[in-house]
Write a protein that holds these residues in place. Structure first.
Motif, mmCIF file in Angstrom:
data_model
loop_
_atom_site.group_PDB
_atom_site.id
_atom_site.type_symbol
_atom_site.label_atom_id
_atom_site.label_comp_id
_atom_site.label_asym_id
_atom_site.label_seq_id
_atom_site.Cartn_x
_atom_site.Cartn_y
_atom_site.Cartn_z
ATOM 1 N N ASP A 342 0.807 -1.220 0.000
ATOM 2 C CA ASP A 342 0.000 0.000 0.000
ATOM 3 C C ASP A 342 0.844 1.276 0.000
ATOM 4 O OD1 ASP A 342 -2.241 -1.494 -0.032
ATOM 5 O OD2 ASP A 342 -2.825 -1.144 2.054
ATOM 6 N N PHE A 344 3.524 1.775 -1.583
ATOM 7 C CA PHE A 344 4.288 1.930 -2.815
ATOM 8 C C PHE A 344 3.359 2.197 -3.991
ATOM 9 C CE2 PHE A 344 7.052 -0.262 0.085
ATOM 10 C CZ PHE A 344 8.272 0.372 -0.119
ATOM 11 N N GLY A 345 2.496 3.208 -3.807
ATOM 12 C CA GLY A 345 1.505 3.534 -4.825
ATOM 13 C C GLY A 345 2.111 3.833 -6.187
ATOM 14 N N GLU A 346 3.390 4.271 -6.206
ATOM 15 C CA GLU A 346 4.010 4.611 -7.494
ATOM 16 C C GLU A 346 4.110 3.410 -8.430
ATOM 17 O OE1 GLU A 346 5.388 4.695 -4.502
ATOM 18 O OE2 GLU A 346 7.556 4.261 -4.502
ATOM 19 N N TYR A 347 4.001 2.203 -7.880
ATOM 20 C CA TYR A 347 4.093 1.022 -8.748
ATOM 21 C C TYR A 347 2.716 0.529 -9.205
ATOM 22 C CZ TYR A 347 8.969 0.837 -7.225
ATOM 23 O OH TYR A 347 10.278 1.138 -6.976
ATOM 24 N N ASN A 350 -2.118 -1.441 -6.585
ATOM 25 C CA ASN A 350 -3.548 -1.438 -6.268
ATOM 26 C C ASN A 350 -4.394 -0.905 -7.421
ATOM 27 O OD1 ASN A 350 -3.084 -2.466 -3.733
ATOM 28 N ND2 ASN A 350 -2.936 -0.442 -2.768
ATOM 29 N N GLU A 351 -3.722 -0.246 -8.355
ATOM 30 C CA GLU A 351 -4.432 0.412 -9.441
ATOM 31 C C GLU A 351 -4.668 -0.541 -10.612
ATOM 32 O OE1 GLU A 351 -3.371 4.552 -11.610
ATOM 33 O OE2 GLU A 351 -2.509 4.252 -9.620
ATOM 34 N N GLU A 400 10.410 4.203 6.844
ATOM 35 C CA GLU A 400 9.456 3.265 7.431
ATOM 36 C C GLU A 400 8.552 2.607 6.383
ATOM 37 O OE1 GLU A 400 7.419 6.923 6.802
ATOM 38 O OE2 GLU A 400 9.386 6.482 7.610
ATOM 39 N N LYS A 401 8.696 3.016 5.120
ATOM 40 C CA LYS A 401 7.889 2.369 4.081
ATOM 41 C C LYS A 401 8.323 0.933 3.840
ATOM 42 C CE LYS A 401 7.054 6.424 1.239
ATOM 43 N NZ LYS A 401 7.450 7.055 -0.010
ATOM 44 N N ASP B 165 -2.472 9.807 0.920
ATOM 45 C CA ASP B 165 -1.401 8.975 0.377
ATOM 46 C C ASP B 165 -0.830 9.687 -0.855
ATOM 47 O OD1 ASP B 165 0.133 7.170 -1.045
ATOM 48 O OD2 ASP B 165 -1.207 5.473 -0.703
ATOM 49 N N GLU B 167 1.071 8.862 -3.209
ATOM 50 C CA GLU B 167 1.169 8.126 -4.472
ATOM 51 C C GLU B 167 -0.193 7.625 -4.953
ATOM 52 O OE1 GLU B 167 3.788 8.267 -6.125
ATOM 53 O OE2 GLU B 167 5.495 8.437 -4.760
ATOM 54 N N ASP B 168 -1.127 7.494 -4.037
ATOM 55 C CA ASP B 168 -2.437 6.974 -4.434
ATOM 56 C C ASP B 168 -3.524 7.692 -3.621
ATOM 57 O OD1 ASP B 168 -4.449 5.494 -5.520
ATOM 58 O OD2 ASP B 168 -3.989 3.644 -4.456
ATOM 59 N N ILE B 185 -9.873 8.039 -12.351
ATOM 60 C CA ILE B 185 -8.529 7.890 -11.795
ATOM 61 C C ILE B 185 -7.534 7.676 -12.927
ATOM 62 C CG2 ILE B 185 -7.055 6.406 -10.367
ATOM 63 C CD1 ILE B 185 -9.524 5.951 -8.594
ATOM 64 N N ASN B 190 -0.888 12.931 -9.911
ATOM 65 C CA ASN B 190 0.061 13.490 -8.945
ATOM 66 C C ASN B 190 1.424 13.763 -9.581
ATOM 67 O OD1 ASN B 190 0.771 10.831 -9.281
ATOM 68 N ND2 ASN B 190 1.358 10.498 -7.160
ATOM 69 N N LYS C 29 16.154 5.510 -8.363
ATOM 70 C CA LYS C 29 14.705 5.736 -8.322
ATOM 71 C C LYS C 29 14.377 7.217 -8.538
ATOM 72 C CE LYS C 29 10.617 4.059 -5.965
ATOM 73 N NZ LYS C 29 10.044 3.373 -4.807
ATOM 74 N N ARG C 77 10.090 9.511 -2.962
ATOM 75 C CA ARG C 77 10.326 8.102 -3.323
ATOM 76 C C ARG C 77 11.693 7.576 -2.941
ATOM 77 N NH1 ARG C 77 7.575 8.887 -9.219
ATOM 78 N NH2 ARG C 77 5.520 9.436 -8.404
#
Lengths: 665, 264, 131
Positions: A342, A344-347, A350-351, A400-401, B165, B167-168, B185, B190, C29, C77
């Protein structure tokens, strides 16, 4: 008055380079009680020990102070040495002038002064030491393994084959663990189930092994050789002895067709019925009812499975059962999971359904998986022509991610995945974004090189910044090629994330019950990182598999064997020597207030009415009594006792205050 | 509930829509924006240098004013929100900055980050509740497919802004749903619009806004909403073929609540 | 620059940014995230090594100082908390704090304006491009 000998070790240059050893000898010689002092290059060596023995005899020594490394390292050695010369081993004290002195100081003068102070404190203590006698306790010749993955299975088999009884407690309905989810295994590409299933069957049929599946450890008391473990056998709602594993119930469960309950085993890539076995080769081959989802348990209606079961094994009335079993040793083999993505939304995990984890890929490539082993995108069920792998997702993170450690297995399984895909579908394009390729291990680098040289997998040094789903259903991977110094925009069909591993949830709870220590990452701590790698610092607790740290299957199996040997070594003994440094209550001062029993982590303190006689006192009253077999000498009671009645033998209040006094002198 | 309101310079000038509709919506939703009397410009970008103090003082003054009023500090502009929250974090957690800023300020009682800074959207989400807002919608934006364009400043750094969040994010999508429209979406929501580079190096913002429009329009959006006047400017200046209209989120809110044509 | 000057500037960058360039593991990154990557001569993943290796001269004369959009994607990131965006910002400040270091001059502004330029753009550009 004691006759004390002081022996100062150089430890090669470890101590002598920072501490003036000769000066320490000269200065402690005149301490009260000291009749002899000497130094030597390596006190722990045979020659060093002979020196000590000779001195004991020649000078009639009654106590020893060894100024050397940490007592964790060599206290046992020197106690045995003293015993050889006829001295009670508890008349030996170790002053740690290495870890707590020479290694942490630079200034020679300061370090020497501190070494003298530490020696003085030890001398002061020995002056008050009294001989202590070790007791004995029996050993229950049965081991408990917590966790039924490959680590637990192998440990159990090795112990059972040596002739001892073993129980496995597994939280899930079947043993098999993570390995049972895998398709093939590196570096030889054997099919995981082909090598695991026979072991699962062997465990099930072994006369010395008892399986508690769908069960959890709920409480642990006792100590090495004599643990009492409470196990909750969760209600399966299916009678294990009647069920034949025919599978009729799973096929007919109405919820199975509705596709609402995600299969944990298939990582949500397909659904399962409410009565289910996690996978076809499950051991035991007996389903469980997931009561949270079952219509019967939610509404009282349905009951299809009970009606159609040919052997009348379904039993909705079954209740959780708690059994208490005695064990001599416990092995923690609770394994791992991958981190939640959760953060690591950049990857776009979840999308997009086409961004998957490596474990999901294992299921997608497995012949018994949701697609029958045909690799396809979850969005449109098309076979991907181009796949991007991203390494180190959440591993080697400073924040902490993620996790600060290297997960160790990802480089190898990614090379495996790439080659297996290329084997089946040679015209698939595969790109791997990596930071470093880490392949230490027998035949490991060769394996990875094969992916590059023979299968032409495209390894790109650099990370991905973002996975960008496209309106046409493809994925755009924005990353960098550090060797080319170029930003890359790569269109692909599927992205596979090598998510960091982490100890299974629940290990914290188990570690607490066992008083076994865990590190900042929740991995179990070893008694010694190098020399005692499969033992917990808590006696009688052993470690196996990923619960101790990231490792692959070959390493896990080796460690499982090592843990088994340690367990067998313990169970082979009929009696264990008990630590004589236990708490002791002086009934004269005890008023039976219960403070000590409340703080005792081992349940070693009870109360009884005793006749107490002394100056001005003659009465029967409630006082504390310590069970020496249970007491581990932690000292909690002695510091909690409001009246000073509790004392720890070998570490008495007087001994400790004397040590402090001599340090402050 | 009364909030100390920090509008920021752009809202008094080129982005009056962002401000006006917010005021009308606030009235309709039952909270009050009390403009800080002598607020000064936040500077638009947060001064990242750990030794920059003077450039942070305008924020400290606003923050301290809100503290004296015993009110939370509300903002609408992404940049003001970003700068105020980060300076507030410095005042609370970075002793060196806090001490030096307080030395300059010479307040009777030093300011130590006591004020809570909230974005207007956070008030909608956390204090009013999107469910409540949905109930007050009189002109639901039914059938509209709206892409939320967050940009950078309102989200990052996630740890300090604690807005959503980074990133999301979900807050603007939930907002769109509350107004009766359908959120779209898309992955560039972002990603940077080119920011201040458009003053001197227009090419980058053209490139960036094209990606944003291609992506949002590609996923089916027929309009975008934003909270940032600079994003609005860059998006409006885009020459992308896929360009769709862009609104301040407050305009759609006022419209849905039926207060767009207010008296104020 | 003399060795002492370089060392002084390295320390100054570390102090202004509050970041430790030694934490960088060169994963890239940041460069995989950067929207201005193609505009930059020194790339985000190189910022840390330029500082560690003392090549301050190249860093402060690089175009990248003025190309960074401060979008904070690399800061968000970075898995090692190096935060390259803060490093380049500190390098930019070293330049701007010296005489003649401004990238934007007041007299150039009128011709850069159009009717729609928001105040936010002006103040942001002013603060980023000049002392």
């Amino acid at each position: 008055m004691q006759r004390i000998g002081v022996f100062v070790c150089h430890c090669g240059t470890n101590i002598a380079a920072t501490v003036d050893v000769k000066k320490v000898v000269e200065l402690v010689r005149f301490e009260p009680g000291v009749v002899f002092a000497d130094d030597y290059m390596y006190m722990c060596s045979e020659a060093g020990q002979e020196k000590i023995i000779a001195a004991i005899k020649e000078h009639d020594l009654t106590g020893l102070v060894i100024c050397s490394c940490s007592p964790r390292m060599h206290e046992k050695t020197f106690r045995a040495c003293a015993e050889k010369a006829g001295l009670n081993p508890y008349m030996v004290e170790v002053a740690n002038i290495r870890e707590q002195c020479s290694w942490i100081h630079k200034d020679r003068e300061e370090a020497t002064e501190k070494a003298v102070i530490l020696a003085r404190a030890a001398i002061a203590k020995v002056n008050l030491n009294t001989p202590l006698q070790e007791g004995e306790s029996p050993v229950t010749k049965r081991a408990l393994i917590i966790g039924g993955g490959i680590a637990g299975i192998q440990t159990a088999l090795d112990i059972a084959d040596a002739g001892y009884e073993v129980d496995i407690v597994e939280r899930e309905p079947s043993i098999g663990g993570r390995m049972s989810q895998f398709d093939k295994t590196f570096p030889t590409l054997d099919c995981a189930s082909c090598i695991l299933t026979p072991k699962m069957v062997e465990v099930n049929q072994h006369p010395n092994i008892t399986l508690y599946t769908y069960s959890e450890v709920e409480g642990v008391s006792g100590y090495v050789g004599n643990f009492d473990v409470k196990i909750r056998k969760k209600a399966r709602s299916v009678d294990m002895s009647a069920c034949t594993g025919c599978g009729e119930c799973q096929a007919k469960c109405p919820l199975g067709k509705m596709g609402k309950i995600p299969s944990e085993f298939d990582r949500g890539l397909r659904t399962r019925p409410a009565i289910y076995m996690p996978f076809a080769q499950a051991v035991p081959a007996v389903p469980v009812i997931d009561r949270e989802n079952c219509t019967y348990f939610k509404t009282g209606k349905c009951g299809v499975c009970a009606k159609i079961c040919p052997s009348k094994a379904v039993n909705y009335e079954q209740e959780d059962e708690i059994v208490t079993v005695k064990y001599g040793a416990i092995v923690v083999a609770t394994g791992f999971d991958i981190i939640n993505l959760d953060k690591f939304g950049e990857y776009a995990y979840n999308e997009s359904p086409d961004v998957i984890t490596s474990i999901e890929l294992e299921r997608l490539m497995n012949a018994s998986g949701p697609t029958g082993g045909h690799l396809e995108r979850m969005s449109d069920h098309k076979q991907p022509k181009d796949i991007v792998f991203i390494q180190c997702v959440g591993s080697r993170c400073d924040d902490e991610k993620g996790k600060p450690y290297c997960s160790k297995v990802c480089c190898m399984y990614t090379a495996k995945h790439a080659m297996l895909i290329k084997d089946h579908w040679p015209d698939t394009n595969i790109t791997v974004f990596y930071i470093d390729v880490r392949t230490p291990g027998k035949n490991f680098d060769e394996f990875y090189r094969r992916a590059v040289e023979q299968y032409h997998v495209n390894y790109v040094k650099g990370q991905v910044g973002k996975v960008i789903p496209q309106p046409d259903g493809s994925l755009l991977v924005q990353g960098v090629d550090l060797l080319d110094n170029k930003q890359i925009m790569k269109k692909t069909d599927m992205v596979v994330l090598a998510a960091a591993v982490e100890p299974n949830k629940g290990v914290r709870k188990i570690a607490t019950m066992l008083t076994a220590s865990i590190d900042n990452n929740d991995f179990l701590t070893e008694a010694h990182a190098k020399l005692r790698p499969v033992e917990s610092p808590t006696a009688g607790i052993f470690l196996s598999g990923m619960a101790q740290g990231p490792k692959d299957i070959p390493e896990t199996v080796s460690q499982a064997g090592a843990a088994a040997v340690k367990v067998v070594g313990l169970l082979a003994k009929d009696k264990l020597k008990t630590n004589p440094c236990t708490a002791k209550c002086d009934p004269m001062f005890c008023n039976g207030c219960s403070t000590c029993a409340n703080v005792c982590p081992y349940g070693a303190i009870t109360y009884e009415d005793q006749q107490v006689r002394g100056p001005g006192v003659n009465e029967t009253r409630r006082v504390a009594v310590v069970n020496n077999a249970l007491c581990q000498g932690c000292g909690a009671c002695t510091s909690a006792c409001p009246s000073g009645a509790m004392d720890l033998q070998g570490f008495s209040n007087r001994q400790i205050t004397t040590e402090v006094d001599s340090i402050c002198r | 509930m009364k909030y100390s309101y920090y509008p920021g310079c752009t809202l008094k000038n080129k982005a009056q829509d962002l401000d006006v509709y917010a005021r009308r919506a606030a009235v309709a939703l039952g909270f009050e924006l009390e403009e800080i009397p002598e607020w000064q410009c936040c500077g638009g970008v947060y001064p990242m240098g750990s030794d920059e103090i003077a450039t942070k003082l305008s924020s400290v003054r606003a923050l301290n004013y809100a503290k004296e009023q015993g009110q939370d500090l509300i903002t609408l502009c992404s940049a003001c929100h970003h700068v105020l929250k980060r300076v507030n974090d410095d005042m609370k957690n970075v002793a060196d900055i806090s001490d030096r800023a307080n030395n300059y300020m010479g307040l009777d009682e030093p300011y130590k980050g006591e004020t809570t800074v909230v974005h207007f959207l956070e008030v909608l989400r956390d204090r009013i509740g999107f469910d409540e807002i949905a109930k007050k919608v009189v002109n639901p934006l039914t059938g509209k497919k709206i892409g939320a364009y967050y940009g950078c400043l309102v989200l990052r750094p996630g740890k300090i802004l604690e807005f959503d969040d980074p990133e999301d994010p979900k807050i603007m999508e939930d907002f769109i749903r509350a107004l009766g429209a359908e959120p779209v979406i898309y992955p560039y929501r972002n990603e940077c619009c080119g920011a201040y580079s458009s003053l001197k190096e227009g090419g980058v913002s053209q490139e960036r806004t094209k990606l944003i429009f291609d992506s949002s329009e590609g996923f089916g959006a027929d309009m975008l909403i934003t909270a940032c006047p600079l994003c609005m400017y860059n998006l409006n200046k885009s020459e992308a073929d896929s360009k769709i209209p862009v609104y301040y989120f407050t305009e759609l809110l006022a419209e849905a609540l039926g207060v767009k044509e207010g008296n104020s | 620059m003399t060795k002492q000057e370089i060392e002084k500037k390295v320390e100054l960058i570390k102090e202004i940014s509050g970041c430790d360039p030694y934490k960088c593991m060169k994963c890239g990154k940041c460069s995989g995230s950067c929207p201005a990557f193609n505009e930059m001569d020194v790339k985000p993943h190189q910022f840390a090594s330029y500082i560690v290796n003392g090549d301050i001269e190249s860093l402060v004369s690089s175009k990248s100082l003025w190309k960074c959009l401060t979008c904070l994607a690399c800061i968000e990131r970075c898995p090692r908390s190096v935060q390259p965006g803060k490093l380049i910002d500190a390098a930019r400040q070293l330049v701007e704090r010296e005489r003649g270091g401004d990238y934007l001059h007041a007299e150039d502004i009128p011709e850069l304006l159009d009717d729609d330029v928001p105040q936010q753009l002006l103040v942001s550009a002013y603060r980023r491009y000049r002392r």
